[in-house]
Scaffold this motif. Structure first.
Motif, PDB file in Angstrom:
ATOM      1  N   ALA A 202       0.854  -1.185   0.000  1.00 33.02           N
ATOM      2  CA  ALA A 202       0.000   0.000   0.000  1.00 33.02           C
ATOM      3  C   ALA A 202       0.892   1.237   0.000  1.00 33.02           C
ATOM      4  O   ALA A 202       1.598   1.494   0.980  1.00 33.02           O
ATOM      5  CB  ALA A 202      -0.925  -0.001   1.214  1.00 33.02           C
ATOM      6  N   CYS A 203       0.839   1.993  -1.093  1.00 32.02           N
ATOM      7  CA  CYS A 203       1.707   3.158  -1.265  1.00 32.02           C
ATOM      8  C   CYS A 203       0.955   4.424  -0.857  1.00 32.02           C
ATOM      9  O   CYS A 203       0.066   4.882  -1.573  1.00 32.02           O
ATOM     10  CB  CYS A 203       2.158   3.268  -2.711  1.00 32.02           C
ATOM     11  SG  CYS A 203       2.928   1.764  -3.351  1.00 32.02           S
ATOM     12  N   CYS A 204       1.321   4.971   0.283  1.00 36.29           N
ATOM     13  CA  CYS A 204       0.717   6.210   0.758  1.00 36.29           C
ATOM     14  C   CYS A 204       1.587   7.340   0.213  1.00 36.29           C
ATOM     15  O   CYS A 204       2.548   7.784   0.853  1.00 36.29           O
ATOM     16  CB  CYS A 204       0.646   6.230   2.278  1.00 36.29           C
ATOM     17  SG  CYS A 204      -0.333   4.855   2.935  1.00 36.29           S
ATOM     18  N   SER A 205       1.232   7.794  -0.980  1.00 32.42           N
ATOM     19  CA  SER A 205       2.136   8.630  -1.756  1.00 32.42           C
ATOM     20  C   SER A 205       1.390   9.169  -2.962  1.00 32.42           C
ATOM     21  O   SER A 205       0.172   9.064  -3.049  1.00 32.42           O
ATOM     22  CB  SER A 205       3.308   7.763  -2.245  1.00 32.42           C
ATOM     23  OG  SER A 205       2.811   6.746  -3.124  1.00 32.42           O
ATOM     24  N   GLY A 206       2.148   9.721  -3.905  1.00 33.63           N
ATOM     25  CA  GLY A 206       1.611  10.001  -5.220  1.00 33.63           C
ATOM     26  C   GLY A 206       1.848   8.789  -6.105  1.00 33.63           C
ATOM     27  O   GLY A 206       2.071   7.678  -5.614  1.00 33.63           O
ATOM     28  N   LYS A 229       1.627 -11.975  -7.567  1.00 32.02           N
ATOM     29  CA  LYS A 229       1.202 -12.319  -6.214  1.00 32.02           C
ATOM     30  C   LYS A 229       0.929 -11.093  -5.352  1.00 32.02           C
ATOM     31  O   LYS A 229      -0.015 -11.070  -4.566  1.00 32.02           O
ATOM     32  CB  LYS A 229       2.262 -13.192  -5.539  1.00 32.02           C
ATOM     33  CG  LYS A 229       1.771 -13.874  -4.264  1.00 32.02           C
ATOM     34  CD  LYS A 229       2.802 -14.870  -3.761  1.00 32.02           C
ATOM     35  CE  LYS A 229       2.202 -15.744  -2.665  1.00 32.02           C
ATOM     36  NZ  LYS A 229       1.750 -14.976  -1.502  1.00 32.02           N
ATOM     37  N   ILE A 230       1.753 -10.060  -5.501  1.00 31.50           N
ATOM     38  CA  ILE A 230       1.613  -8.866  -4.662  1.00 31.50           C
ATOM     39  C   ILE A 230       0.742  -7.833  -5.362  1.00 31.50           C
ATOM     40  O   ILE A 230       1.055  -7.384  -6.466  1.00 31.50           O
ATOM     41  CB  ILE A 230       2.993  -8.246  -4.354  1.00 31.50           C
ATOM     42  CG1 ILE A 230       3.853  -9.216  -3.540  1.00 31.50           C
ATOM     43  CG2 ILE A 230       2.836  -6.921  -3.617  1.00 31.50           C
ATOM     44  CD1 ILE A 230       3.320  -9.493  -2.137  1.00 31.50           C
ATOM     45  N   ALA A 231      -0.363  -7.457  -4.707  1.00 33.78           N
ATOM     46  CA  ALA A 231      -1.203  -6.385  -5.242  1.00 33.78           C
ATOM     47  C   ALA A 231      -0.631  -5.042  -4.797  1.00 33.78           C
ATOM     48  O   ALA A 231      -0.222  -4.888  -3.642  1.00 33.78           O
ATOM     49  CB  ALA A 231      -2.633  -6.531  -4.735  1.00 33.78           C
ATOM     50  N   VAL A 232      -0.590  -4.091  -5.711  1.00 38.71           N
ATOM     51  CA  VAL A 232      -0.086  -2.752  -5.404  1.00 38.71           C
ATOM     52  C   VAL A 232      -1.271  -1.787  -5.365  1.00 38.71           C
ATOM     53  O   VAL A 232      -2.096  -1.772  -6.281  1.00 38.71           O
ATOM     54  CB  VAL A 232       0.946  -2.291  -6.457  1.00 38.71           C
ATOM     55  CG1 VAL A 232       1.451  -0.881  -6.136  1.00 38.71           C
ATOM     56  CG2 VAL A 232       2.120  -3.267  -6.506  1.00 38.71           C
ATOM     57  N   ALA A 233      -1.356  -1.005  -4.297  1.00 39.96           N
ATOM     58  CA  ALA A 233      -2.428  -0.019  -4.142  1.00 39.96           C
ATOM     59  C   ALA A 233      -1.813   1.345  -3.886  1.00 39.96           C
ATOM     60  O   ALA A 233      -0.703   1.442  -3.338  1.00 39.96           O
ATOM     61  CB  ALA A 233      -3.353  -0.398  -2.985  1.00 39.96           C
ATOM     62  N   GLN A 234      -2.520   2.385  -4.287  1.00 37.09           N
ATOM     63  CA  GLN A 234      -2.055   3.754  -4.030  1.00 37.09           C
ATOM     64  C   GLN A 234      -3.087   4.507  -3.217  1.00 37.09           C
ATOM     65  O   GLN A 234      -4.265   4.554  -3.556  1.00 37.09           O
ATOM     66  CB  GLN A 234      -1.790   4.504  -5.336  1.00 37.09           C
ATOM     67  CG  GLN A 234      -1.098   5.849  -5.116  1.00 37.09           C
ATOM     68  CD  GLN A 234      -1.946   7.044  -5.527  1.00 37.09           C
ATOM     69  OE1 GLN A 234      -2.809   6.945  -6.390  1.00 37.09           O
ATOM     70  NE2 GLN A 234      -1.706   8.184  -4.890  1.00 37.09           N
TER      71      GLN A 234
END
Length: 506
Positions: A202-206, A229-234
């Motif tokens: 989970a990317c707490c960013s732009g 396998k790894i889900a990426v979220a923003q």
């Protein structure tokens, strides 16, 4: 029930505790749980209905969390239910995201002591509540949280702690938080990540940190496995939050946190960019010409916010700036009618119930390039088109590029294509300005001189220009020829539907 796990390639030994239990026969599941002489909890059609004669309306509650018709009744949408449990002292406690405005939610709790006659039903009732609240989404996601403290004009940490972390905690997510401290730090973290320990980064960013994460995962020996396998979220904590707008439907940090908690695993196309001897991954967009300059050449105007993009575009439209280039394209759909039909066919499909892609082996790195690199001859089945008056080349993997810029309304997360827009730079100024202004009204696609196609690969070779701007996912790369090739479903994200963006389509 989310989905059967027996043959799920993504299963790990600790996952059973975070997945729903087998469903109970419908006849044995009480829709209403009595929790006092004058109170009850009922599983409605799409919400949890709380009936309590002693209920006091929460301050600031709105947006459907209260019925507004009866002060003794509160209605909480299942989507907003974060967690529920039956404690050792017998209380039923429910955590939910309470709307405090149209753009924000915050955690809230209700607790009741069931009637003695209902105690034996409480666990079954809670399981049914969680099943309706999460559906096919994984509960208690294990998250590697990356916080860019410099995002959002230096407010990244504050945004995370005040608006995102409380939602994650209330949903019982397992969190491992790390703060990025230099450019490229997220690449290093993702490259060294134990992919069996986490479900989500989970990317707490732009948008810059997700770009780094995907490129970090791509450097692993088992890159193909890691990227799937790894889900990426923003989570929107930066100046550019396009990924959250597309997948979460919002640039509100708390609403994005809720969408991430409830998000469905979604296959996402990623694009290899080759330039010189370097290969990188792009998840969002590539641009050359006016769009790239409107972004990268206006960095000194960041104080203007998103208005700097509009200002930069208008200046170049008035100048009739052109960027001569030859463009070689591998077309997949070359008419707007065909593009529209492809989009509508996918939109008509039901939401995905689970991620059915086979997990790559441990020795599977990035896929080989089908079309070689920018250094190789142009493939014979590509079309080479001279663009002596090119105003902008803009390729998008997602719909929204900013809150009012649905540039690519026909884009799909997993169609194996980039949506490619080509605009001439010498068109009538008024026509060009009208086209730009049409974007926020979702009419850009239908403008006649907007060339909109779907492609699986392309190469651009600038002519008569040795300096300029090229933007990949909003990041500047050296000016010069580059090639793009799409890899269908190489990456994974989280979305509301499992197969669509939260943007108005065509």
């Amino acid at each position: 029930m989310a989905f059967a796990m027996e043959d799920d390639p993504f299963k790990d030994p600790s996952l059973d505790a975070r997945m729903p239990s087998p469903p109970h026969p419908a006849a044995s599941v009480p829709a209403t749980l009595a929790v006092g002489r004058n109170a009850a909890l009922t599983l409605g059609t799409d919400s949890l209905v709380i009936t309590d004669e002693d209920l006091v309306e929460p301050k600031g509650a709105c947006c459907g969390l209260l019925s507004g018709q009866n002060k003794t009744t509160r209605s909480v949408p299942f989507y907003n239910v974060l967690w529920a449990e039956h404690s050792a002292n017998g209380e039923v406690t429910i955590h939910y995201a309470q709307a405090v405005s149209t753009t924000a939610v915050r955690p809230a709790i209700i607790s009741y002591q069931p009637e003695k006659s209902e105690t034996r039903h409480a666990d079954i009732w809670i399981e049914q509540l969680l099943d309706r609240a999460y559906g096919a989404s994984q509960r208690r996601k294990r998250m590697k949280v990356l916080v860019n403290p410099f995002g959002g004009q230096g407010n990244g940490s504050k945004i995370y702690n005040n608006h995102i972390a409380p939602i994650f905690a209330a949903a019982q997510c397992e969190l491992d938080v790390e703060y990025t401290n230099h450019n490229g730090h997220a690449v290093e973290i993702a490259r060294d990540l134990d992919i069996d320990t986490y479900d989500v980064v989970a990317c707490c960013s732009g948008d810059g940190v997700p770009h780094e994460v995907w490129n970090g995962l791509s450097q692993k020996d088992d890159a193909a496995r890691a990227l799937m396998k790894i889900a990426v979220a923003q989570l929107p904590c930066g100046s550019g939050n396009a990924m959250s707008l597309n997948f979460n439907g919002t640039d509100s940090p708390s609403l994005a946190a809720l969408a991430t908690v409830k998000g469905l695993r979604t296959p996402l196309d990623l694009t290899s960019i080759t330039q010189g001897d370097k290969r990188t991954l792009s998840f969002l967009s590539q641009s050359v010409g006016m769009v790239a300059e409107s972004d990268l050449a206006t960095e000194h105007l960041r104080w203007m916010g998103s208005a700097r993009f509009t200002w930069g575009a208008l200046v170049r439209l008035i100048r009739k700036s052109v960027y001569p280039a030859d463009i070689a394209i591998k077309f997949e759909v070359d008419t707007k009618d065909g593009v529209r039909q492809k989009y509508r066919t996918e939109a008509a499909k039901p939401p995905r119930k689970h991620d059915d892609r086979p997990l790559p082996s441990h020795d599977k790195a990035l896929p080989e390039l089908r079309y070689g690199t920018v250094n190789d001859p142009v493939p014979s089945d590509w079309e080479i088109i001279p663009h002596d008056k090119l105003g902008s080349l803009y390729a998008g993997n997602m719909a929204y590029m900013s809150p009012d810029a649905n540039f690519f309304p026909a884009s799909l997360p997993n169609d194996g294509c980039l949506d490619l827009i080509r605009l001439d730079g010498d068109i009538n100024r008024q026509t060009a300005i009208t086209a730009m202004l049409s974007i926020e009204h979702n009419k850009f696609f239908d403008i006649p001189h907007v060339n909109y196609t779907k492609v699986s690969a392309y190469r651009i070779i600038p002519k008569n220009q040795v300096t300029g701007y090229i933007s990949i996912d909003g990041e500047k790369i050296p000016f010069g020829p580059f090639q793009a090739e799409v890899h269908a479903g190489l990456g994974t994200a989280l979305s509301k539907s499992g197969h669509m963006y939260e943007a108005k389509g065509v």
